[in-house]
Each structure stands twice: as structure tokens, then as C-alpha cells.
Design a protein around this motif. Sequence first.
Motif, mmCIF file in Angstrom:
data_model
loop_
_atom_site.group_PDB
_atom_site.id
_atom_site.type_symbol
_atom_site.label_atom_id
_atom_site.label_comp_id
_atom_site.label_asym_id
_atom_site.label_seq_id
_atom_site.Cartn_x
_atom_site.Cartn_y
_atom_site.Cartn_z
ATOM 1 N N LYS A 52 -4.365 -28.745 11.024
ATOM 2 C CA LYS A 52 -4.013 -28.527 9.616
ATOM 3 C C LYS A 52 -2.583 -28.951 9.295
ATOM 4 C CE LYS A 52 -7.415 -25.057 8.764
ATOM 5 N NZ LYS A 52 -7.845 -24.176 7.730
ATOM 6 N N GLY A 53 -1.835 -29.351 10.306
ATOM 7 C CA GLY A 53 -0.491 -29.875 10.105
ATOM 8 C C GLY A 53 0.527 -28.848 9.637
ATOM 9 N N THR A 54 1.642 -29.357 9.151
ATOM 10 C CA THR A 54 2.729 -28.526 8.619
ATOM 11 C C THR A 54 3.155 -29.074 7.263
ATOM 12 O OG1 THR A 54 4.482 -29.847 9.623
ATOM 13 C CG2 THR A 54 3.609 -28.027 10.936
ATOM 14 N N HIS A 55 3.865 -28.268 6.513
ATOM 15 C CA HIS A 55 4.439 -28.734 5.254
ATOM 16 C C HIS A 55 5.924 -28.383 5.256
ATOM 17 C CE1 HIS A 55 5.002 -29.804 1.103
ATOM 18 N NE2 HIS A 55 5.568 -28.634 0.901
ATOM 19 N N TYR A 56 6.753 -29.424 5.290
ATOM 20 C CA TYR A 56 8.193 -29.245 5.222
ATOM 21 C C TYR A 56 8.788 -30.464 4.539
ATOM 22 C CZ TYR A 56 13.028 -28.477 6.567
ATOM 23 O OH TYR A 56 14.391 -28.279 6.542
ATOM 24 N N ASP A 57 9.367 -30.264 3.379
ATOM 25 C CA ASP A 57 9.983 -31.345 2.622
ATOM 26 C C ASP A 57 11.439 -30.953 2.347
ATOM 27 O OD1 ASP A 57 10.682 -33.460 1.051
ATOM 28 O OD2 ASP A 57 9.195 -33.087 -0.517
ATOM 29 N N GLN A 59 13.864 -32.597 1.211
ATOM 30 C CA GLN A 59 14.399 -33.129 -0.038
ATOM 31 C C GLN A 59 14.087 -32.195 -1.204
ATOM 32 O OE1 GLN A 59 16.299 -35.705 -0.081
ATOM 33 N NE2 GLN A 59 15.901 -36.515 1.950
ATOM 34 N N LYS A 60 12.916 -31.595 -1.178
ATOM 35 C CA LYS A 60 12.466 -30.721 -2.252
ATOM 36 C C LYS A 60 13.007 -29.299 -2.082
ATOM 37 C CE LYS A 60 8.135 -30.003 -4.695
ATOM 38 N NZ LYS A 60 6.696 -30.173 -4.609
ATOM 39 N N ASP A 61 12.778 -28.705 -0.890
ATOM 40 C CA ASP A 61 13.256 -27.352 -0.591
ATOM 41 C C ASP A 61 13.439 -27.244 0.919
ATOM 42 O OD1 ASP A 61 13.902 -24.694 -0.434
ATOM 43 O OD2 ASP A 61 12.030 -23.950 -1.288
ATOM 44 N N ALA A 62 14.678 -27.275 1.366
ATOM 45 C CA ALA A 62 14.975 -27.246 2.803
ATOM 46 C C ALA A 62 14.690 -25.884 3.426
ATOM 47 C CB ALA A 62 16.425 -27.633 3.042
ATOM 48 N N ASN A 63 14.505 -24.852 2.607
ATOM 49 C CA ASN A 63 14.249 -23.510 3.126
ATOM 50 C C ASN A 63 12.814 -23.060 2.889
ATOM 51 O OD1 ASN A 63 16.822 -22.928 4.209
ATOM 52 N ND2 ASN A 63 17.590 -22.626 2.137
ATOM 53 N N HIS A 64 11.878 -23.991 2.959
ATOM 54 C CA HIS A 64 10.466 -23.652 2.838
ATOM 55 C C HIS A 64 9.681 -24.450 3.876
ATOM 56 C CE1 HIS A 64 6.771 -22.301 0.864
ATOM 57 N NE2 HIS A 64 6.302 -23.502 1.156
ATOM 58 N N PHE A 65 9.138 -23.730 4.831
ATOM 59 C CA PHE A 65 8.336 -24.340 5.899
ATOM 60 C C PHE A 65 7.020 -23.575 5.969
ATOM 61 C CE2 PHE A 65 7.417 -24.284 10.615
ATOM 62 C CZ PHE A 65 6.854 -25.535 10.642
ATOM 63 N N SER A 66 5.913 -24.295 5.916
ATOM 64 C CA SER A 66 4.607 -23.630 5.989
ATOM 65 C C SER A 66 3.700 -24.379 6.964
ATOM 66 C CB SER A 66 3.956 -23.529 4.610
ATOM 67 O OG SER A 66 3.671 -24.802 4.101
ATOM 68 N N PHE A 67 2.800 -23.617 7.561
ATOM 69 C CA PHE A 67 1.853 -24.156 8.521
ATOM 70 C C PHE A 67 0.707 -23.152 8.659
ATOM 71 C CE2 PHE A 67 4.984 -21.645 10.702
ATOM 72 C CZ PHE A 67 4.282 -20.912 11.649
ATOM 73 N N PHE A 68 -0.285 -23.491 9.466
ATOM 74 C CA PHE A 68 -1.403 -22.590 9.728
ATOM 75 C C PHE A 68 -1.353 -22.185 11.201
ATOM 76 C CE2 PHE A 68 -2.692 -24.561 5.850
ATOM 77 C CZ PHE A 68 -3.437 -23.591 5.192
ATOM 78 N N MET A 69 -1.632 -20.916 11.451
ATOM 79 C CA MET A 69 -1.616 -20.402 12.812
ATOM 80 C C MET A 69 -2.916 -19.664 13.108
ATOM 81 S SD MET A 69 1.151 -17.948 14.727
ATOM 82 C CE MET A 69 0.373 -16.348 14.634
ATOM 83 N N LYS A 70 -3.384 -19.809 14.338
ATOM 84 C CA LYS A 70 -4.573 -19.095 14.818
ATOM 85 C C LYS A 70 -4.093 -17.936 15.682
ATOM 86 C CE LYS A 70 -8.063 -21.458 16.374
ATOM 87 N NZ LYS A 70 -8.967 -22.259 17.225
#
Length: 136
Positions: A52-57, A59-70
Amino acid sequence: MKKSAIIGLITIAICVCFLVSLNADTSSYSNFTEAAKDSREFHVMGYWEKSKGTHYDPQKDANHFSFFMKDQNGVVNKVVYKGTKPQDFERSEKLVLIGEMKTGTFYASKILMKCPSKYNNDLVEVKQDGTAEKYN
């Protein structure tokens, strides 16, 4: 002061310390299902769901990191971390998230990563300010 009074005060102090330690939050590892039932802080252990990958941008928001964990029970859930993406996140073998569940999403305040090593197994704690600390 008399010796008996001093011994009595020490005994009372020890009893108070013992009672306080019984009420301390002794959290153990949990899972997403348990975290969804209560609004307190949990420690959830699991593995990054690579498909499902990760989401980290940054340029847009350096303090927002999201991902999926099992988690340990196989339940996959979205995780949001209000901090920068941890260095070597993709190389981590196992994750421990400290945080709480809100509306179906786990909001992590800390991420502990077990990084692969040829000689030892280190846990790396990543704090919200971006600093990292290793544990042996």
C-alpha cells in the motif's frame, strides 16, 4: 527524633511509593482492534504493509507522514504520523507505534523501528521533532 518515628516515616514512604507504582500505566503491546475500543494511548506492534506504500510530500507538508501497517493479528490500518518521515523507514523489519485511534485511523506520536543489522538488533525511536534515538 526517635528511632521508631524515623522507621515509621520510612515505612510509610515505602508504602506510598508501592501504591503509586501499582497505579502506574503499565502498557503492553496491543493491536488495532483494542486501540479502537478506547481513547487512551496504546503501543501497537506490527509490520509496514509495503503493497500500500507510503504518503509523504515534504513540499506540501513536511510534518505529515502516512502509511498502512499490519498488526500482530493481521489487521491492516492507516497510520498518520505528525512528523517527518523516519530515515530508513523502508528498511525497518518491525514497527512499534505509540499513539491512539481516532475515527478508524491510528495517530502515532512516536514510531519505534527495528532495523536489520548483521551484528545486533537495534530499536530506533523517532520523535516528532525529527530526532532519533537508538536502543539496544
